[in-house]
Design a protein around this motif. Structure first.
Motif, PDB file in Angstrom:
ATOM      1  N   ASN A 137      69.469  29.233-122.935  1.00  0.00           N
ATOM      2  CA  ASN A 137      69.423  28.636-124.276  1.00  0.00           C
ATOM      3  C   ASN A 137      70.825  28.442-124.841  1.00  0.00           C
ATOM      4  O   ASN A 137      71.101  27.437-125.512  1.00  0.00           O
ATOM      5  CB  ASN A 137      68.589  29.503-125.220  1.00  0.00           C
ATOM      6  CG  ASN A 137      67.098  29.376-124.970  1.00  0.00           C
ATOM      7  OD1 ASN A 137      66.641  28.407-124.353  1.00  0.00           O
ATOM      8  ND2 ASN A 137      66.338  30.345-125.436  1.00  0.00           N
ATOM      9  N   MET A 152      72.260  25.407-123.290  1.00  0.00           N
ATOM     10  CA  MET A 152      71.649  24.233-123.902  1.00  0.00           C
ATOM     11  C   MET A 152      72.243  23.986-125.287  1.00  0.00           C
ATOM     12  O   MET A 152      72.505  22.838-125.680  1.00  0.00           O
ATOM     13  CB  MET A 152      70.135  24.456-124.012  1.00  0.00           C
ATOM     14  CG  MET A 152      69.376  23.280-124.596  1.00  0.00           C
ATOM     15  SD  MET A 152      69.193  21.961-123.402  1.00  0.00           S
ATOM     16  CE  MET A 152      67.861  21.030-124.173  1.00  0.00           C
ATOM     17  N   GLN A 158      75.388  21.937-125.300  1.00  0.00           N
ATOM     18  CA  GLN A 158      75.154  20.501-125.157  1.00  0.00           C
ATOM     19  C   GLN A 158      74.655  19.894-126.465  1.00  0.00           C
ATOM     20  O   GLN A 158      75.040  18.775-126.829  1.00  0.00           O
ATOM     21  CB  GLN A 158      74.141  20.245-124.038  1.00  0.00           C
ATOM     22  CG  GLN A 158      74.633  20.651-122.654  1.00  0.00           C
ATOM     23  CD  GLN A 158      73.548  20.511-121.608  1.00  0.00           C
ATOM     24  OE1 GLN A 158      72.569  21.231-121.592  1.00  0.00           O
ATOM     25  NE2 GLN A 158      73.717  19.546-120.742  1.00  0.00           N
ATOM     26  N   ALA A 213      66.515  17.290-124.772  1.00  0.00           N
ATOM     27  CA  ALA A 213      65.509  18.355-124.781  1.00  0.00           C
ATOM     28  C   ALA A 213      64.402  18.092-123.773  1.00  0.00           C
ATOM     29  O   ALA A 213      63.911  19.014-123.118  1.00  0.00           O
ATOM     30  CB  ALA A 213      64.927  18.502-126.179  1.00  0.00           C
ATOM     31  N   ASN A 242      66.211  16.944-119.706  1.00  0.00           N
ATOM     32  CA  ASN A 242      67.152  17.830-119.030  1.00  0.00           C
ATOM     33  C   ASN A 242      66.574  18.268-117.682  1.00  0.00           C
ATOM     34  O   ASN A 242      65.504  18.859-117.631  1.00  0.00           O
ATOM     35  CB  ASN A 242      67.416  19.057-119.918  1.00  0.00           C
ATOM     36  CG  ASN A 242      68.553  19.906-119.379  1.00  0.00           C
ATOM     37  OD1 ASN A 242      68.867  19.882-118.194  1.00  0.00           O
ATOM     38  ND2 ASN A 242      69.174  20.666-120.254  1.00  0.00           N
ATOM     39  N   GLN A 256      64.982  21.639-117.035  1.00  0.00           N
ATOM     40  CA  GLN A 256      63.670  21.963-117.565  1.00  0.00           C
ATOM     41  C   GLN A 256      62.663  22.239-116.451  1.00  0.00           C
ATOM     42  O   GLN A 256      61.847  23.145-116.534  1.00  0.00           O
ATOM     43  CB  GLN A 256      63.154  20.813-118.444  1.00  0.00           C
ATOM     44  CG  GLN A 256      63.846  20.696-119.785  1.00  0.00           C
ATOM     45  CD  GLN A 256      63.229  21.616-120.823  1.00  0.00           C
ATOM     46  OE1 GLN A 256      62.674  22.657-120.503  1.00  0.00           O
ATOM     47  NE2 GLN A 256      63.337  21.236-122.065  1.00  0.00           N
TER      48      GLN A 256
END
Length: 215
Positions: free
Chosen positions: A66, A69, A72, A95, A98, A101
């Protein structure tokens, strides 16, 4: 026994090994012994010194991903030359599309069967992503005229909860047809309040994620 002078490096080694195993085998099929075997020269005691259980390890892995992330997302937030609405769209693309994921999806346990992980998802959605990223972008869009709303805080929370929970196939497994209807509804809902952030191209990536989800 000599004291470990660099405990943070040991933690990173454990998380690196665990992440690779979770991606390869999935959380449920990875054991603490698997992690120990992957850490040449590190004892079970050393692992338990930092993490009391496999559950604590996956939580730490999740938090580290997280944070990556978040870096980014903040790059998008600080990007010049884009309107608030355009930044919000870029955030959504990141989201949903990516590539990490899919790997993360295979690693995670079923969220509905693991309330602690679901609670972490909810907490991160509201207190991290909504507050730190989405709400500032909405307010930026209000200032530049691309977003019209009197409820930026409530809108930010609604958007992230719908994406991260309601639309997330790893929380609520659904058929491809059900996913289509959910997405079209959400797209229509956002357009109805003049926040058109969902493009048709996002749906294809959601379908790919659905294929990794667990009933």
């Amino acid at each position: 026994m000599a004291r470990n002078k660099y405990p943070e490096l040991t933690v990173e080694r454990i998380l690196d090994a665990a992440t690779e195993l979770f991606f390869e085998k999935g959380y449920e099929n990875t054991t603490i012994q698997d992690i120990i075997d992957a850490l040449d020269g590190l004892s079970k005691g050393a692992i338990y010194h930092h993490f009391k259980s496999k559950e604590e390890i996956i939580i730490a892995v999740t938090e580290r991903m997280n944070r990556q992330m978040d870096d980014q997302l903040f790059e998008i937030k600080n990007q010049r030359g884009l309107t608030g609405l355009e930044k919000l769209r870029k955030f959504l693309i990141l989201a949903i599309e990516n590539p990490k994921q899919q790997e993360f999806a295979k690693a995670m346990p079923n969220l509905l069967k693991n309330p602690k992980f679901l609670a972490l998802q909810l907490k991160s959605s509201i207190y991290d992503i909504a507050v730190k990223v989405i709400e500032p972008l909405i307010r930026e869009g209000i200032e530049d005229g691309t977003i019209k709303t009197d409820y930026p805080k409530e809108l930010s929370q609604t958007i992230i909860l719908l994406i991260n929970i309601w639309l997330n196939p790893f929380v609520f497994y659904c058929t491809e047809e059900e996913l289509n209807r959910k997405y079209l509804f959400l797209q229509s809902l956002m357009e109805g309040i003049n926040v058109p952030i969902f493009g048709d191209e996002n749906l294809a990536h959601l379908k790919q994620l659905r294929n990794f989800s667990k009933e």
